[in-house]
Motif scaffolding. Structure first.
Motif, PDB file in Angstrom:
ATOM      1  N   GLY A 284      59.831  61.732  40.223  1.00 50.56           N
ATOM      2  CA  GLY A 284      59.806  62.730  41.284  1.00 50.56           C
ATOM      3  C   GLY A 284      61.001  62.636  42.221  1.00 50.56           C
ATOM      4  O   GLY A 284      61.854  61.761  42.097  1.00 50.56           O
ATOM      5  N   ALA A 285      61.037  63.553  43.188  1.00 57.08           N
ATOM      6  CA  ALA A 285      62.180  63.687  44.095  1.00 57.08           C
ATOM      7  C   ALA A 285      62.383  62.430  44.940  1.00 57.08           C
ATOM      8  O   ALA A 285      61.439  61.677  45.194  1.00 57.08           O
TER       9      ALA A 285
ATOM     10  N   ASN B 225      62.783  62.052  48.075  1.00 52.41           N
ATOM     11  CA  ASN B 225      61.848  62.036  49.206  1.00 52.41           C
ATOM     12  C   ASN B 225      60.422  62.243  48.682  1.00 52.41           C
ATOM     13  O   ASN B 225      60.105  63.305  48.154  1.00 52.41           O
ATOM     14  N   PRO B 226      59.567  61.243  48.818  1.00 54.74           N
ATOM     15  CA  PRO B 226      58.192  61.370  48.287  1.00 54.74           C
ATOM     16  C   PRO B 226      57.471  62.616  48.776  1.00 54.74           C
ATOM     17  O   PRO B 226      56.620  63.161  48.065  1.00 54.74           O
ATOM     18  N   ALA B 227      57.838  63.096  49.958  1.00 55.26           N
ATOM     19  CA  ALA B 227      57.198  64.305  50.489  1.00 55.26           C
ATOM     20  C   ALA B 227      57.473  65.504  49.596  1.00 55.26           C
ATOM     21  O   ALA B 227      56.685  66.457  49.550  1.00 55.26           O
ATOM     22  N   ASN B 228      58.608  65.472  48.878  1.00 51.14           N
ATOM     23  CA  ASN B 228      58.985  66.581  47.992  1.00 51.14           C
ATOM     24  C   ASN B 228      58.685  66.305  46.526  1.00 51.14           C
ATOM     25  O   ASN B 228      58.954  67.152  45.673  1.00 51.14           O
ATOM     26  N   ALA B 229      58.180  65.124  46.237  1.00 53.93           N
ATOM     27  CA  ALA B 229      57.917  64.754  44.836  1.00 53.93           C
ATOM     28  C   ALA B 229      56.655  65.459  44.342  1.00 53.93           C
ATOM     29  O   ALA B 229      55.726  65.708  45.122  1.00 53.93           O
ATOM     30  N   HIS B 230      56.641  65.768  43.040  1.00 58.48           N
ATOM     31  CA  HIS B 230      55.510  66.525  42.505  1.00 58.48           C
ATOM     32  C   HIS B 230      54.235  65.675  42.453  1.00 58.48           C
ATOM     33  O   HIS B 230      54.296  64.441  42.374  1.00 58.48           O
ATOM     34  N   GLU B 231      53.110  66.367  42.503  1.00 62.81           N
ATOM     35  CA  GLU B 231      51.800  65.698  42.461  1.00 62.81           C
ATOM     36  C   GLU B 231      51.702  64.817  41.220  1.00 62.81           C
ATOM     37  O   GLU B 231      52.074  65.239  40.125  1.00 62.81           O
ATOM     38  N   GLY B 232      51.196  63.613  41.416  1.00 66.19           N
ATOM     39  CA  GLY B 232      50.992  62.711  40.286  1.00 66.19           C
ATOM     40  C   GLY B 232      52.202  61.867  39.944  1.00 66.19           C
ATOM     41  O   GLY B 232      52.110  60.954  39.121  1.00 66.19           O
ATOM     42  N   SER B 233      53.357  62.179  40.560  1.00 65.18           N
ATOM     43  CA  SER B 233      54.566  61.396  40.266  1.00 65.18           C
ATOM     44  C   SER B 233      54.490  60.032  40.958  1.00 65.18           C
ATOM     45  O   SER B 233      53.751  59.850  41.935  1.00 65.18           O
ATOM     46  N   ILE B 234      55.274  59.086  40.438  1.00 62.95           N
ATOM     47  CA  ILE B 234      55.237  57.723  40.997  1.00 62.95           C
ATOM     48  C   ILE B 234      55.641  57.731  42.469  1.00 62.95           C
ATOM     49  O   ILE B 234      55.015  57.067  43.303  1.00 62.95           O
ATOM     50  N   ARG B 235      56.668  58.493  42.796  1.00 68.12           N
ATOM     51  CA  ARG B 235      57.098  58.509  44.202  1.00 68.12           C
ATOM     52  C   ARG B 235      56.073  59.204  45.097  1.00 68.12           C
ATOM     53  O   ARG B 235      55.889  58.811  46.250  1.00 68.12           O
ATOM     54  N   LYS B 236      55.409  60.230  44.586  1.00 63.30           N
ATOM     55  CA  LYS B 236      54.356  60.898  45.390  1.00 63.30           C
ATOM     56  C   LYS B 236      53.185  59.939  45.606  1.00 63.30           C
ATOM     57  O   LYS B 236      52.637  59.837  46.704  1.00 63.30           O
ATOM     58  N   LEU B 237      52.816  59.224  44.549  1.00 62.65           N
ATOM     59  CA  LEU B 237      51.642  58.346  44.630  1.00 62.65           C
ATOM     60  C   LEU B 237      51.908  57.095  45.464  1.00 62.65           C
ATOM     61  O   LEU B 237      51.028  56.640  46.204  1.00 62.65           O
ATOM     62  N   PHE B 238      53.120  56.534  45.336  1.00 65.77           N
ATOM     63  CA  PHE B 238      53.355  55.199  45.902  1.00 65.77           C
ATOM     64  C   PHE B 238      54.470  55.136  46.937  1.00 65.77           C
ATOM     65  O   PHE B 238      54.629  54.101  47.589  1.00 65.77           O
ATOM     66  N   GLY B 239      55.245  56.195  47.099  1.00 69.17           N
ATOM     67  CA  GLY B 239      56.340  56.190  48.070  1.00 69.17           C
ATOM     68  C   GLY B 239      55.821  56.428  49.471  1.00 69.17           C
ATOM     69  O   GLY B 239      54.807  57.105  49.679  1.00 69.17           O
TER      70      GLY B 239
END
Ligand code: GDP
Length: 139
Positions: free
Chosen positions: A91-92, A94-108
Motif C-alpha cells: 500500500g501507499a 502514508n498508511p492513511a492512503n493505503a488500500h484496505e487490507g494492505s500491510i501499511r493500512k493494517l499495521f502502519g
C-alpha cells in the motif's frame, strides 16, 4: 525484464507493537516466498546509509532516528515481478492512503512509521539485499 526478488524490512514500530508474526503471515498470504530472514538492529550510521537517497529531505533525521530506534526484521522475498507486486501489496507510503487490507493500512501508524519497507527498483532490491545478507544466508 522485471526481477523476481525484492527486499523488505519490518520497521521498529511494527516490531515493537508485536506484529512480526502477523506481517510475515500477510507476506505469505500474498504469495511472497521468504528467501532470507533476519532480526537485527540498525545503527544510526547504517540507517543513514540505507536511506542516503533521502538525505536532503527535511524528514531525514527523524527517519534515521526512528529506523535505528529498535530491532527490525529484514527479508528477501521472491515472486514474479516482486518489486512492483510487493509495493502494490503493502500500500501507499502514508498508511492513511493505503488500500484496505494492505500491510501499511493494517499495521502502519504514520507516514514515517509505516510498518514495512519495500524496494523501489530491481537495482535497489539487489543493493538492499546485499546490505543485509551474505550468500550463505540466502535460500
Ligand atoms: P516508500 O518507498 O513508500 O517507503 O517511500 P519513500 O521512499 O518516499 O520514503 C522512504 C521512507 O521515508 C518511507 O517509507 C517513510 O518511512 C519515510 N517518509 C516518507 N515520506 C515522509 C514524510 O513526508 N515524513 C516523514 N516523517 N517520513 C517520511
Amino acid at each position: 525484464m522485471a526481477g523476481n526478488i525484492t527486499f523488505t524490512m519490518i520497521k521498529p514500530g511494527a516490531v515493537a507493537d508485536g506484529n512480526i508474526g502477523a506481517i510475515l503471515a500477510k507476506i505469505a498470504e500474498g504469495g511472497f516466498r521468504i528467501k532470507a530472514l533476519r532480526m537485527t538492529r540498525l545503527s544510526k550510521e547504517q540507517a543513514e546509509t540505507f536511506y542516503a537517497i533521502h538525505s536532503e529531505r527535511p524528514f531525514f533525521p527523524s527517519l534515521v532516528a526512528s529506523m535505528s530506534s529498535g530491532p527490525i526484521v529484514a527479508a528477501i522475498l521472491e515472486k514474479e515481478n516482486a518489486v512492483q507486486a510487493y509495493r502494490d501489496y503493502i500500500g501507499a507510503t502514508n498508511p492513511a492512503n493505503a488500500h484496505e487490507g494492505s500491510i501499511r493500512k493494517l499495521f502502519g501508524k504514520s507516514i514515517e512509521a509505516n510498518a514495512v519497507h519495500g524496494s523501489d527498483s530491481d537495482e535497489n532490491a539487489q543493493i538492499e539485499s546485499d546490505f543485509f545478507f551474505s550468500g550463505f544466508d540466502r535460500f
